[in-house]
Scaffold this active site. Structure first.
Site, PDB file in Angstrom:
ATOM      1  N   TYR A  51       0.860  -1.193   0.000  1.00  0.00           N
ATOM      2  CA  TYR A  51       0.000   0.000   0.000  1.00  0.00           C
ATOM      3  C   TYR A  51       0.885   1.229   0.000  1.00  0.00           C
ATOM      4  CZ  TYR A  51      -5.026   0.349   0.114  1.00  0.00           C
ATOM      5  OH  TYR A  51      -6.332   0.437  -0.279  1.00  0.00           O
ATOM      6  N   GLU A  53      -0.320   4.981  -0.530  1.00  0.00           N
ATOM      7  CA  GLU A  53      -1.032   6.238  -0.810  1.00  0.00           C
ATOM      8  C   GLU A  53      -0.067   7.417  -0.718  1.00  0.00           C
ATOM      9  OE1 GLU A  53      -4.277   6.207   1.946  1.00  0.00           O
ATOM     10  OE2 GLU A  53      -5.608   5.201   0.527  1.00  0.00           O
ATOM     11  N   ASP A 197      -5.902  12.962 -25.908  1.00  0.00           N
ATOM     12  CA  ASP A 197      -6.066  11.618 -25.343  1.00  0.00           C
ATOM     13  C   ASP A 197      -5.510  10.659 -26.396  1.00  0.00           C
ATOM     14  OD1 ASP A 197      -6.883   9.120 -24.589  1.00  0.00           O
ATOM     15  OD2 ASP A 197      -8.978   9.664 -24.205  1.00  0.00           O
ATOM     16  N   ARG A 233      -2.538  -3.129 -18.268  1.00  0.00           N
ATOM     17  CA  ARG A 233      -3.805  -2.399 -18.366  1.00  0.00           C
ATOM     18  C   ARG A 233      -3.775  -1.257 -17.379  1.00  0.00           C
ATOM     19  NH1 ARG A 233      -6.590  -5.239 -21.550  1.00  0.00           N
ATOM     20  NH2 ARG A 233      -8.114  -3.565 -21.571  1.00  0.00           N
TER      21      ARG A 233
HETATM   22  C1  LIG Z   1      -9.389   3.071 -24.444  1.00  0.00           C
HETATM   23  C2  LIG Z   1      -9.602   4.513 -24.335  1.00  0.00           C
HETATM   24  C3  LIG Z   1      -9.817   5.130 -23.084  1.00  0.00           C
HETATM   25  C4  LIG Z   1     -10.118   4.398 -21.803  1.00  0.00           C
HETATM   26  O1  LIG Z   1      -9.379   3.403 -21.371  1.00  0.00           O
HETATM   27  P1  LIG Z   1      -9.856   2.321 -20.288  1.00  0.00           P
HETATM   28  O2  LIG Z   1      -8.567   1.847 -19.784  1.00  0.00           O
HETATM   29  O3  LIG Z   1     -10.665   1.319 -21.042  1.00  0.00           O
HETATM   30  O4  LIG Z   1     -10.662   3.020 -19.243  1.00  0.00           O
HETATM   31  C5  LIG Z   1      -9.885   6.508 -23.050  1.00  0.00           C
HETATM   32  N1  LIG Z   1      -9.777   7.250 -24.169  1.00  0.00           N
HETATM   33  C6  LIG Z   1      -9.615   6.693 -25.380  1.00  0.00           C
HETATM   34  C7  LIG Z   1      -9.497   7.575 -26.578  1.00  0.00           C
HETATM   35  C8  LIG Z   1      -9.527   5.306 -25.504  1.00  0.00           C
HETATM   36  O5  LIG Z   1      -9.385   4.775 -26.719  1.00  0.00           O
END
Ligand SMILES: *Cc1c(COP(=O)(O)O)cnc(C)c1O
Length: 415
Positions: A51, A53, A197, A233
């Protein structure tokens, strides 16, 4: 898996089934990949017991000597990889990372711009029933009806009209490169924070095959680490120094508790792999493979969204074959090719029963498939969608795919 086998045969059998599935089938979901044995080991490492935090040197529990080392290493490597001023490696996944950015930089009901979801945006870019759509006023921008590419003049017009506090560029189902410079200029003109993103394309950017939004002055960049990045992940947030404090506070204690240290360890390894020259060759091959696939499918009369691809993914409209996306997905799945149904721009059908399919090359490229195999894959895909009810034909294709796949072992799996 000897400990699992000895202790829990039920779970062992399920895991064996998944290993066989991953080995014998062709994985073409563009957001999936196969991690290295080192990343797998890190995910199963004893950091899972800890842990921690807080942040390095500022923790709420003792015993952080080695956790601090691994978190600092992951941060340093990510900074180098993406040329970032500040990095937070604690987000649990892509959706929490985006939530943390909004939570850090926006107030309730602030206006944000993102690509319309059924044209390639992510659920965290304003889906009405998601946290993003409920707490913030998302105003969509669009792709052009004819070119199916983002209409930058429209983006500017909408931005001037709605004056967003933040604009999100970067998508989940868009086969073309993004005009970072154009987006940054629009953000500057309307005083919006520029957020990228790059969840889908981070590996192609880290591998120096696509352009990095930071090179165009973007303020914040989020990415998952498990798609083209080929890591665990998870996700990271990168930003300019001036947003660092707000972002760190939003991740912890704003939205999360303890970071997943075993995943941080795997991220450090993933970034280490991505800093090597081999990773650039991998990223280049992903694009060569998807372009080859596009070229072959075009020759076979397929209707690809935008006519092709600049990155790792493709979208195809199934309407000319007289079938729906779901029927194509099912037939291809039966034949050993895994991909997903997807809307195409201005799809007359809904998101649960769309007209198209989405597929890509990151996982297949990790296995070592190259242009000659891609040509075969195009032929198989074409055969399957044009004969989607012919079970005998599908079974024949499945066997051919299995024979090819067994020649390209999945890293970390020995059956
Ligand atoms: C896959 C994806 C996410 C989110 O990812 P998770 O790990 O599934 O929550 C966010 N933005 C875009 C553009 C994605 O392709």
């Amino acid at each position: 898996m000897s400990a699992i086998q000895a202790q829990d045969p039920t779970v062992y059998e399920i895991l064996r089934g998944e290993m066989k599935r991953q080995s014998e089938g062709l994985e073409m979901i563009p957001s999936e990949n196969y991690v290295s044995p080192a990343v797998l080991e890190a995910m199963g490492s004893i950091f899972t017991n800890k842990y921690s935090e807080g942040y390095p040197e500022k923790r709420y529990y003792g015993g952080q000597h080695f956790v601090d080392q691994i978190e600092n290493l992951a941060i340093d490597r990510a900074k180098k990889l993406f040329n970032a001023e500040h990095v937070n490696v604690q987000p649990y996944s892509g959706s929490p990372a985006n939530s943390a950015v909004y939570f850090a930089l926006l107030n309730y009901k602030d206006t944000v711009m993102g690509l319309k979801l059924d044209q390639g945006g992510h659920i965290t870019h304003g889906l009405p029933i998601s946290f993003s759509g409920k707490f913030y006023n998302f105003v969509p921008y669009f792709v052009d009806k004819d070119t199916q590419r983002i209409d930058m003049a429209e983006v500017r017009r909408i931005a001037l009209e709605c004056k967003p506090k933040l604009l999100v560029a970067g998508y989940t189902a868009y086969p073309r490169d993004i005009d970072w410079a154009g987006f940054k200029a629009i953000c500057d003109e309307v005083g919006a924070i520029a957020m990228a993103d790059i969840s889908h394309t981070a590996g192609l950017i880290a591998g120096k095959q696509l352009k990095n939004p930071f090179d165009f002055g973007f303020d914040v960049v989020t990415t998952t680490t498990h798609k083209t990045m080929r890591g665990p992940r998870s996700a990271i947030i990168m930003c300019k120094e001036k947003y660092a404090k707000a972002i760190d506070k939003a991740v912890f204690p704003g939205l999360q508790g303890g970071p997943h240290d075993h995943t941080t360890c795997a991220k450090a390894i993933c970034f280490g792999e991505a800093l090597k020259p081999e990773f650039q060759a991998y990223a280049a091959q992903i694009i060569k493979n998807s372009k080859t696939l596009a070229e072959e499918l075009n020759k076979l009369g397929w209707k690809l969204v935008t006519g092709g691809t600049d990155n790792h993914l493709l979208l195809a409209d199934m309407t000319p074959f007289g079938i729906k996306g779901m029927e194509a997905e099912d037939a291809l799945d039966f034949a050993g090719i895994t991909l997903n149904k997807n809307t195409v721009p201005y799809d007359p059908r809904g998101p649960f029963d769309p007209s198209g399919i989405r597929f890509g090359t990151p996982a297949a490229t990790t296995r070592g498939l190259k242009e000659p195999e891609m040509r075969k894959v195009a032929t198989w895909m074409n055969k399957v969608v044009r004969n989607h009810t012919d079970k005998e034909l599908l079974a024949g294709v499945k066997e051919e795919i299995k024979q090819m796949c067994l020649k390209f072992p999945v890293p970390g799996i020995s059956l």
